[in-house]
Design a protein around this motif. Sequence first.
Motif, PDB file in Angstrom:
ATOM      1  N   SER A 144     -34.608 -11.997  13.415  1.00  0.00           N
ATOM      2  CA  SER A 144     -33.924 -12.694  12.507  1.00  0.00           C
ATOM      3  C   SER A 144     -32.318 -12.112  12.599  1.00  0.00           C
ATOM      4  O   SER A 144     -32.111 -11.372  13.057  1.00  0.00           O
ATOM      5  CB  SER A 144     -34.687 -12.599  11.005  1.00  0.00           C
ATOM      6  OG  SER A 144     -34.506 -11.576  10.701  1.00  0.00           O
ATOM      7  N   ASP A 147     -32.293  -8.553  11.560  1.00  0.00           N
ATOM      8  CA  ASP A 147     -32.934  -7.483  12.533  1.00  0.00           C
ATOM      9  C   ASP A 147     -32.047  -6.958  13.543  1.00  0.00           C
ATOM     10  O   ASP A 147     -31.072  -7.650  13.967  1.00  0.00           O
ATOM     11  CB  ASP A 147     -34.098  -7.965  13.115  1.00  0.00           C
ATOM     12  CG  ASP A 147     -35.114  -8.451  12.077  1.00  0.00           C
ATOM     13  OD1 ASP A 147     -35.080  -7.950  10.833  1.00  0.00           O
ATOM     14  OD2 ASP A 147     -35.966  -9.410  12.081  1.00  0.00           O
ATOM     15  N   GLY A 256     -33.697 -18.913  14.080  1.00  0.00           N
ATOM     16  CA  GLY A 256     -33.261 -20.121  13.718  1.00  0.00           C
ATOM     17  C   GLY A 256     -32.326 -20.129  12.540  1.00  0.00           C
ATOM     18  O   GLY A 256     -31.178 -20.725  12.477  1.00  0.00           O
ATOM     19  N   GLU A 257     -32.586 -19.308  11.598  1.00  0.00           N
ATOM     20  CA  GLU A 257     -31.567 -19.373  10.424  1.00  0.00           C
ATOM     21  C   GLU A 257     -30.343 -18.292  10.721  1.00  0.00           C
ATOM     22  O   GLU A 257     -30.511 -17.515  11.324  1.00  0.00           O
ATOM     23  CB  GLU A 257     -32.253 -18.859   9.120  1.00  0.00           C
ATOM     24  CG  GLU A 257     -32.929 -19.708   8.438  1.00  0.00           C
ATOM     25  CD  GLU A 257     -33.221 -19.225   7.021  1.00  0.00           C
ATOM     26  OE1 GLU A 257     -32.334 -19.114   5.947  1.00  0.00           O
ATOM     27  OE2 GLU A 257     -34.621 -19.201   6.584  1.00  0.00           O
ATOM     28  N   PHE A 258     -29.382 -19.122  10.120  1.00  0.00           N
ATOM     29  CA  PHE A 258     -28.062 -18.420  10.409  1.00  0.00           C
ATOM     30  C   PHE A 258     -27.150 -18.581   9.210  1.00  0.00           C
ATOM     31  O   PHE A 258     -26.797 -19.578   8.941  1.00  0.00           O
ATOM     32  CB  PHE A 258     -27.344 -18.983  11.707  1.00  0.00           C
ATOM     33  CG  PHE A 258     -25.791 -18.372  11.676  1.00  0.00           C
ATOM     34  CD1 PHE A 258     -25.642 -17.314  12.041  1.00  0.00           C
ATOM     35  CD2 PHE A 258     -24.708 -19.439  11.816  1.00  0.00           C
ATOM     36  CE1 PHE A 258     -24.208 -16.854  11.991  1.00  0.00           C
ATOM     37  CE2 PHE A 258     -23.512 -18.885  11.770  1.00  0.00           C
ATOM     38  CZ  PHE A 258     -23.089 -17.717  11.769  1.00  0.00           C
ATOM     39  N   SER A 259     -26.769 -17.361   8.641  1.00  0.00           N
ATOM     40  CA  SER A 259     -26.007 -17.438   7.465  1.00  0.00           C
ATOM     41  C   SER A 259     -24.557 -16.813   7.681  1.00  0.00           C
ATOM     42  O   SER A 259     -24.446 -15.919   8.080  1.00  0.00           O
ATOM     43  CB  SER A 259     -26.691 -16.778   6.299  1.00  0.00           C
ATOM     44  OG  SER A 259     -25.777 -16.487   5.219  1.00  0.00           O
ATOM     45  N   ARG A 260     -23.519 -17.968   7.666  1.00  0.00           N
ATOM     46  CA  ARG A 260     -22.422 -17.519   8.064  1.00  0.00           C
ATOM     47  C   ARG A 260     -21.742 -16.565   6.821  1.00  0.00           C
ATOM     48  O   ARG A 260     -21.042 -15.485   7.336  1.00  0.00           O
ATOM     49  CB  ARG A 260     -21.499 -18.632   7.751  1.00  0.00           C
ATOM     50  CG  ARG A 260     -19.847 -18.261   8.028  1.00  0.00           C
ATOM     51  CD  ARG A 260     -19.458 -18.089   9.349  1.00  0.00           C
ATOM     52  NE  ARG A 260     -19.734 -18.993  10.510  1.00  0.00           N
ATOM     53  CZ  ARG A 260     -19.250 -19.190  11.607  1.00  0.00           C
ATOM     54  NH1 ARG A 260     -18.480 -17.848  11.808  1.00  0.00           N
ATOM     55  NH2 ARG A 260     -19.363 -19.778  12.461  1.00  0.00           N
ATOM     56  N   LEU A 261     -22.518 -16.519   5.592  1.00  0.00           N
ATOM     57  CA  LEU A 261     -22.103 -15.870   4.667  1.00  0.00           C
ATOM     58  C   LEU A 261     -22.445 -14.194   4.974  1.00  0.00           C
ATOM     59  O   LEU A 261     -21.513 -13.329   4.977  1.00  0.00           O
ATOM     60  CB  LEU A 261     -22.643 -16.023   3.383  1.00  0.00           C
ATOM     61  CG  LEU A 261     -22.512 -15.304   2.239  1.00  0.00           C
ATOM     62  CD1 LEU A 261     -21.161 -15.562   1.573  1.00  0.00           C
ATOM     63  CD2 LEU A 261     -23.350 -15.230   1.081  1.00  0.00           C
ATOM     64  N   ASP A 262     -23.647 -13.837   5.472  1.00  0.00           N
ATOM     65  CA  ASP A 262     -24.244 -12.667   5.761  1.00  0.00           C
ATOM     66  C   ASP A 262     -23.280 -12.130   7.119  1.00  0.00           C
ATOM     67  O   ASP A 262     -22.707 -11.109   6.885  1.00  0.00           O
ATOM     68  CB  ASP A 262     -25.593 -12.716   6.051  1.00  0.00           C
ATOM     69  CG  ASP A 262     -26.408 -12.975   4.862  1.00  0.00           C
ATOM     70  OD1 ASP A 262     -25.784 -12.822   3.693  1.00  0.00           O
ATOM     71  OD2 ASP A 262     -27.729 -13.598   5.083  1.00  0.00           O
ATOM     72  N   TRP A 324     -29.076 -18.538  21.752  1.00  0.00           N
ATOM     73  CA  TRP A 324     -27.977 -19.458  21.768  1.00  0.00           C
ATOM     74  C   TRP A 324     -27.354 -19.721  23.059  1.00  0.00           C
ATOM     75  O   TRP A 324     -26.907 -18.759  23.796  1.00  0.00           O
ATOM     76  CB  TRP A 324     -27.129 -19.161  20.885  1.00  0.00           C
ATOM     77  CG  TRP A 324     -27.578 -19.342  19.323  1.00  0.00           C
ATOM     78  CD1 TRP A 324     -28.777 -19.583  19.031  1.00  0.00           C
ATOM     79  CD2 TRP A 324     -26.923 -19.495  18.056  1.00  0.00           C
ATOM     80  NE1 TRP A 324     -29.136 -19.763  17.557  1.00  0.00           N
ATOM     81  CE2 TRP A 324     -27.900 -19.676  17.137  1.00  0.00           C
ATOM     82  CE3 TRP A 324     -25.556 -19.488  17.908  1.00  0.00           C
ATOM     83  CZ2 TRP A 324     -27.372 -19.652  15.747  1.00  0.00           C
ATOM     84  CZ3 TRP A 324     -25.121 -19.670  16.293  1.00  0.00           C
ATOM     85  CH2 TRP A 324     -26.002 -19.535  15.461  1.00  0.00           C
TER      86      TRP A 324
END
Lengths: 612, 778
Positions: A144, A147, A256-262, A324
């Motif tokens: 993720s 990680d 799959g998940e991508f948080s721009r914030l993090d 990606w």
Amino acid sequence: MSMGFRFDLLLFTIALLSVPVLSDLILSKVDRRVDLTSQIVRITSTLKVENEGTDLVSEVLLAFPDNQAKKLAHLVATPNEGKGKTKSSAVSLPVEVVQPDGMPPALTFYSVSLPKGLGKGDTFTLDVLAVFTHALQPFPEKISQADIQLVVFYETAHYLSPYMVKVQSLSVKLPDARIESFTKIENAKIQGSEIKYGPYENLPPFSYSPIVVHFEGNQPFAVAQELERELEISHWGSVQVTEHYNLIHGGAQSKGEFSRLDYQARPYIRGASAVRRLVAKLPPRAHSVYYRDEIGNISTSNLWGDHKKTELVIEPRYPMFGGWRTAFTIGYGLPLQDFLFESGKKRYLNISFGSPMDEVVIDTLIVKVVLPEGSRDISVSAPFPVKQWQETKLSHLDVVGRPVIVLEKTNVVPEHNQYFQVYYKFNSLSMFIEPLMLISGYFLLFVACIIYTHADLSISKSSPSYLAKLQWDEVQAAVQQVQNIISRCLTIHDKLEASLRDLSRSGDVQACKAARKAFDGLLKDLSKDLKPLLAFLQSSPQAAPILPKVEDLVAKERDLQEKLMVKHSTVVDSYEKNSGRRETENRVASQQQKITALRQEVDDLFEIIDEI
Amino acid sequence: MEGSETSKGTTLRYAFGNVLSFFILVLIGVLAFSIRLFSVIKYESVIHEFDPYFNYRVTQFLTKNGIYDFWNWFDDRTWYPLGRVIGGTVYPGLTLTAGSIWWIVNSLNIPLSVETVCVFTAPIFSAFASWATYLLTKEVKGAGAGLTAAVLLAMVPSYISRSVAGSYDNEAVAIFALIFTFYLYIKTLNTGSLFYATLNAIAYFYMVCSWGGYTFIINLIPMHVLLCIVTGRFSSRLYIAYCPLVVLGTLLAALVPVVGFNAVMTSEHFASFLVFIIIHVVAVVHYIKGILSPKMFKVAVTFVISIGLVVGFAVLAVLVAMVASSPTKGWSGRSLSLLDPTYASKYIPIIASVSEHQPPTWPSYFMDINVLAFLVPAGIVACFSPLSDASSFAVLYIVTSVYFSGVMVRLMLVLAPAACIMSGIALSGAFDVFTRSIKFQLPGVAGNSQTDAGDSSSDSVVAQKDVVKTEKSEDAVKERPSKKNRKKEKEHVEKPSVKSQIKKRLLVLPLEASVIAILLLVLLGAFYVVHSVWAAAEAYSAPSIVLTSYSNDGLHVFDDFREAYAWLSHNTEVDDKVASWWDYGYQTTAMANRTVIVDNNTWNNTHIATVGTAMSSPEKAAWEIFDSLDVKYVLVVFGGLVGYPSDDINKFLWMVRIGGGVFPHIKEPDYLRDGQYRIDSEATPTMLNCLMYKLSYYRFVETDGKAFDRVRRTEIGKKYFKLTHFEEVFTTHHWMVRIYKLKPPKNRIRGKAKKSKSKASSTSSKKRSGSKNKNPWH
């Protein structure tokens, strides 16, 4: 993957039992250094070869397991001439793939030809650099965003060789980061970021002791699945380079998940293994650099340079996480004189083969060299084997097309960034063909225009409308001439007036009279000229609408002329009689009025005729 | 001798004038082309906005697959699962034009990409349009007015807004086609030549291919014909100008798939057929009048009228019955909203929701046609002295286009050429009068009468051209005539006939007045030029997919849209469906090459309403709607972080309205607190729980701790929430585009929901820990 690998090992062990000793060579000392600091694995081995037999031996065999050989991108052997000499001075020894008899399967052999045969007891030291791509496997395969990326590397602690190895050691250099685990066998120890195995002594041929290193590898795994470089030579002064990249992040897959914030808050923790930027080291004096993809310019790039190099830092549109993909194009122009040279009658292009980006692994590299139209006798010399064929490209205003040399190579690493040469013959005059084509094209266009405006393109020469048009043209010409004559008459009138003024100034009556006589003659001539024109107009049916006006004009002009003459003679007479100025003016005044009125009518008629 | 010289002089002068106006026209073309390149220079060579992306995609398809595949193209990447028949629903003029330009250029071995051709099509055609304006105005009022009108059109802001480089839309070529069709109509009317009549029909065909606005032509020309007949201007030229156009034009128009039988069946075209009948009746009457004696003619008239009335009423009754039988009275929604400006807002929210379908405000007139608005009345007056067929057409054109532009801001574009023509006539007329009066009052100018008159009139045209073009030449204008005059003064110190010359001109103004008036006109022109350049450079050249802003630390580029589309195109499966509001449909298909549910071609209201309903529903209901449409990703545009005002939250009320129009359980009042639309703590719970709100503001509070929305200038109402059915997969750098993925449905586990949840989480964590512990080599 690891299962398959273990299966391979099983094969070796079976094979090892039945292998005869190849020759009398032994390796008296083997030092191996494995560099795992980037995604490209580089193994440098220093082999000290000793001939214990009696026969002269001129080649040394290097063995790689098949699965490693598949990932082998680059293999070069150089003689090691002690520490005093620099490496670059050494000429690399020829290496080729061989398939010796009686060898175990699942091994690939490369034979290094020594500069001279080794006699009994002779030793020779050589350095072997082997570069592998895709040798680091991410484990776990999916991570993720939070990680870190862990990778495993498989090697053998014992040097795999068809010869006996007396003394050997192995050191594995890791990036400065966490080591998850490594295979602990005897003589294995950890020193900072290095793992050392050995020394091991007196191992038989084909010894194999698998080791696995599992460590944190957050370096970007930028892999260009396909890179197409197009080098277009223009003899007008530049080499235009266009590189189409098809990039993938070859590391651990993102879940799959991508948080721009993090990512924005803690970019080096949440997204440690992301490909953020790539650095392309372009040759000096590179110009017109661009960076775009199929939907337009990408604004996140930076360029600076000095006289030694030009550095282009590009960021993909988005940070690339594991798995990606992206695709983009960079292009730049290079000055021709830096890369194109002449030798004898031939010219040759001398330019580097691979991508200007360090630490990018290229799975398939296609280099296209577009030579100018009309190049002949093309040949290529490359420092390593490449697949090669020829195409034709039609570009700006080409007629027969430009010859294109296509070179293809798989598994390309920065070590392949060597110069290659394309030789060809080209006549400098052919440069001017295309400008000349353009010039003659425009010339013909203008000629066509001239011909068109001067040619009569009407279909039927006898149709009434066409004839009417011709007649109308004639009538117009005639009217034009009439107008010209009249306007000349008018200028003569002006001159008559001027002569009167001269008279009042100088008092020279004779001159004035002479002038009148001369003008009178001129006017008579002009009216003679008028006659045939008027006759023509009267005869022509086309002139019917305009004729009355013209006749009116002529009549008015004659009237005006008479009046002027009368006025002139009156003034001259009164001058001769020395009558008073006022008296003269009184006598002339009525005439003057008429003249002015007539003059105005004539002018009006002029305009009316013009409008018709 | 002397005579032949002067005749040579006049021909030379004419040739010089022709060459000069040719070069002026070339320069006007260059001006029209280059003033539209600001967008390429300031930004990049890229397709703009929304619709152009669709046209670009169609052109790509055309160039790749050829014309036959293009006609048969069924596009399954849009309006999923319905698809769209592109070949039959698109006006093909623009794509065919750009496609053939591309084909010609490439067959000459000039390797231009389709994108480059598409980007530069609009500027090229605006050059053509200004030449067409020259031709049209020349037919109406002469070459001087033509050149002035052409130069005005080359930089009229209204037209620039639709034809900057990259604005690859139908209007780009349609305006040229419109003006050119009008020119050919007037040319036919002036010459009575069948050749031009045929060309006119072909030009009309091109217009039909290019733009739905062709109905303007097919209504305006019959109106003009009717006007001519009523005012007693019927002639054979009028007949030739009109009848071939109707017959050939209608046949040709029916060839265009998107028009087809509409060319004879819809009410938009009835006017032309009615006038077609009338003109024939009038022609017959004229003919009979010619062959009968007056007495017989009177008898015949009473006879025909009595029969004609009966037949006419019968036909009328049938027509009315036919028209009344269709619900919209045979008019399409857009046309009806033209006739009745309140129609759309009452019945079709989807038309009303588009900003360019709103009526314009007064400032937008000033913005778009600037000083032309003041010059137009003068032009109309000039057209009445004397009134010809052509000038009456120009007057009719301006009057109708003023009305249409008042209804829809988009149709300002039709007004612009009319305004340019009128202003060109006005300006050129004014300059004519002023320069003439100056000329006749300055001593000594009136020398070789004819020669000078011709000279200076052509001079004035040129001078005025320069004036309008650049302010720089201002001094040149002032100097040029005076220099000349001074020279002339020296040549003939005394001239007797000056007085008579003055007398002959009745239309002469005082010298000072005309000099000042010319200066004022020059100032007016200069102001127009400055405004146009400003509009081209600043107001209309932004491509809208790339945004820029200037701050203290320099230029800031917001390239979020393309970032998101590039991500979609590279990191999702080829057949994934992406749901978004319809504004982004064209861009998603063109740039990301992903299937969308709805797009900017708003042909199916129900489908759009479905998406609108999903966006305004709570998460679970939305998930079900999207899942039933096979949607995998949902894309929302969010401007709250950087202050981008045209984001989805601001468009949200339209989604509610359109959704509620079809699905009544969505009620607009549920989203409004006391009639006000708000997203702060006062917002209604329906609003705070709808999908659009959640997707826009998901984890927004963590950016600054307060969740301050920079567009709405308030803190949002609900700050901390989790998504249950969607997961964030991508957010662009400035948060302008956020992409969410539909979570797969959870496995059904027996027992209580709560238990299953905890179980699921524990199993997943176990899996995770398991995978960590599992060593690869043990």
